[in-house]
Scaffold this motif. Structure first.
Motif, mmCIF file in Angstrom:
data_model
loop_
_atom_site.group_PDB
_atom_site.id
_atom_site.type_symbol
_atom_site.label_atom_id
_atom_site.label_comp_id
_atom_site.label_asym_id
_atom_site.label_seq_id
_atom_site.Cartn_x
_atom_site.Cartn_y
_atom_site.Cartn_z
ATOM 1 N N GLU A 101 0.687 4.041 -2.957
ATOM 2 C CA GLU A 101 0.317 5.420 -2.629
ATOM 3 C C GLU A 101 1.400 6.407 -3.061
ATOM 4 O O GLU A 101 1.098 7.552 -3.409
ATOM 5 C CB GLU A 101 0.000 5.526 -1.141
ATOM 6 C CG GLU A 101 -1.338 4.857 -0.799
ATOM 7 C CD GLU A 101 -1.595 4.708 0.683
ATOM 8 O OE1 GLU A 101 -0.688 5.061 1.485
ATOM 9 O OE2 GLU A 101 -2.692 4.240 1.043
ATOM 10 N N LYS A 140 0.862 9.590 -5.640
ATOM 11 C CA LYS A 140 1.361 10.927 -5.316
ATOM 12 C C LYS A 140 2.253 11.479 -6.417
ATOM 13 O O LYS A 140 2.215 12.679 -6.730
ATOM 14 C CB LYS A 140 2.132 10.876 -3.995
ATOM 15 C CG LYS A 140 2.604 12.231 -3.496
ATOM 16 C CD LYS A 140 3.293 12.100 -2.145
ATOM 17 C CE LYS A 140 3.774 13.443 -1.644
ATOM 18 N NZ LYS A 140 4.461 13.321 -0.320
ATOM 19 N N ARG A 183 0.834 -1.206 0.000
ATOM 20 C CA ARG A 183 0.000 0.000 0.000
ATOM 21 C C ARG A 183 0.866 1.252 0.000
ATOM 22 O O ARG A 183 0.543 2.239 -0.674
ATOM 23 C CB ARG A 183 -0.948 0.014 1.204
ATOM 24 C CG ARG A 183 -2.055 -1.017 1.120
ATOM 25 C CD ARG A 183 -3.077 -0.838 2.231
ATOM 26 N NE ARG A 183 -3.886 0.356 2.026
ATOM 27 C CZ ARG A 183 -4.998 0.396 1.300
ATOM 28 N NH1 ARG A 183 -5.437 -0.693 0.670
ATOM 29 N NH2 ARG A 183 -5.687 1.518 1.195
ATOM 30 N N GLU A 184 1.990 1.201 0.722
ATOM 31 C CA GLU A 184 2.884 2.365 0.763
ATOM 32 C C GLU A 184 3.483 2.654 -0.612
ATOM 33 O O GLU A 184 3.552 3.810 -1.047
ATOM 34 C CB GLU A 184 4.004 2.126 1.789
ATOM 35 C CG GLU A 184 3.543 2.079 3.231
ATOM 36 C CD GLU A 184 2.857 0.770 3.598
ATOM 37 O OE1 GLU A 184 2.981 -0.221 2.829
ATOM 38 O OE2 GLU A 184 2.181 0.739 4.651
ATOM 39 N N TYR A 192 -5.937 -1.715 -3.917
ATOM 40 C CA TYR A 192 -5.686 -0.758 -4.988
ATOM 41 C C TYR A 192 -5.367 -1.505 -6.284
ATOM 42 O O TYR A 192 -4.695 -2.543 -6.275
ATOM 43 C CB TYR A 192 -4.477 0.121 -4.666
ATOM 44 C CG TYR A 192 -4.699 1.213 -3.651
ATOM 45 C CD1 TYR A 192 -5.735 2.135 -3.808
ATOM 46 C CD2 TYR A 192 -3.844 1.350 -2.558
ATOM 47 C CE1 TYR A 192 -5.912 3.161 -2.889
ATOM 48 C CE2 TYR A 192 -4.009 2.365 -1.631
ATOM 49 C CZ TYR A 192 -5.051 3.266 -1.801
ATOM 50 O OH TYR A 192 -5.231 4.274 -0.894
#
Length: 205
Positions: free
Chosen positions: A63, A67, A59-60, A81
């Motif tokens: 994300e 960004k 997830r990191e 996701y």
């Protein structure tokens, strides 16, 4: 000879409808079509390989891609996701090659906002009962997850109105032939060919 721009083909539909199977046979039948590998945070299923079926991300990591605007589209679906790395897609189309995206409905609608000239194909199950059977036979879903996917499928089926074509996946080989017919017809649309003829007409003989 002018290089005709490639086509962006988007294949989507409810989870369990057989998108992966149909797309695999289509790629076997037409190896000139480039497959765009999506990124996801869901865990790999048995037999899936990183970089082949999906780019599996934490997830990191995902994300961070959001960004940094590294995704053509992305969506959160049943707690995970999914997204399409944008650079490869754009480069492929510009070099005259067709590329196919096999993505969830949410992602397809986001792509349509940016690429309305794309070809959007909705893959349908013969019935909701058959869709349920296919998901159960996967053996990868809990009872709760199964119900979540079926409820999501009901909502996704209503999104068919936003697509250009609807193809029933009753038999994989038949579904692929229908998609091939769509692709061939789209390649011959006058809107795709006319700009190149207009250039030829300006040339001196």
């Amino acid at each position: 000879m002018f290089l005709q721009k490639g086509m962006l083909i988007v294949l989507s539909g409810p989870s369990g409808v057989g998108k992966g199977t149909v797309c695999s046979l289509l790629r076997h039948e037409q190896p000139d079509i480039i497959y765009s590998v999506s990124a996801t945070t869901r865990k790999p299923r048995a037999g899936e390989e990183n970089g082949v079926n999906y780019f599996f991300k934490s997830r990191e990591e995902f994300e961070k891609m959001i960004k940094e605007d590294q995704l053509l589209e992305w969506a959160e679906y049943v707690g995970n996701y999914y997204g399409t790395p944008r650079g490869f897609v754009e480069q492929t189309v510009q070099t005259g090659k067709d590329i196919i995206l096999e993505i969830e409905v949410q992602g397809a609608l986001k792509v349509k906002e940016k690429y309305p000239e794309g070809i959007f194909i909705f893959l349908m199950p013969p019935s909701l009962a058959e869709l349920k059977n296919r998901i159960i036979h996967r053996g990868t879903e809990s009872d709760e997850s199964l119900m979540n996917r079926l409820n999501a499928a009901r909502n996704e089926l209503q999104m068919m109105k936003h697509y250009d074509y609807a193809v029933v996946n009753d038999e994989v080989s038949k579904a692929v032939k229908r998609i091939q017919a769509i692709i061939e017809a789209e390649r011959l649309r006058k809107e795709r060919i006319l700009p190149y003829y207009e250039q030829w007409l300006k040339e001196e003989l």
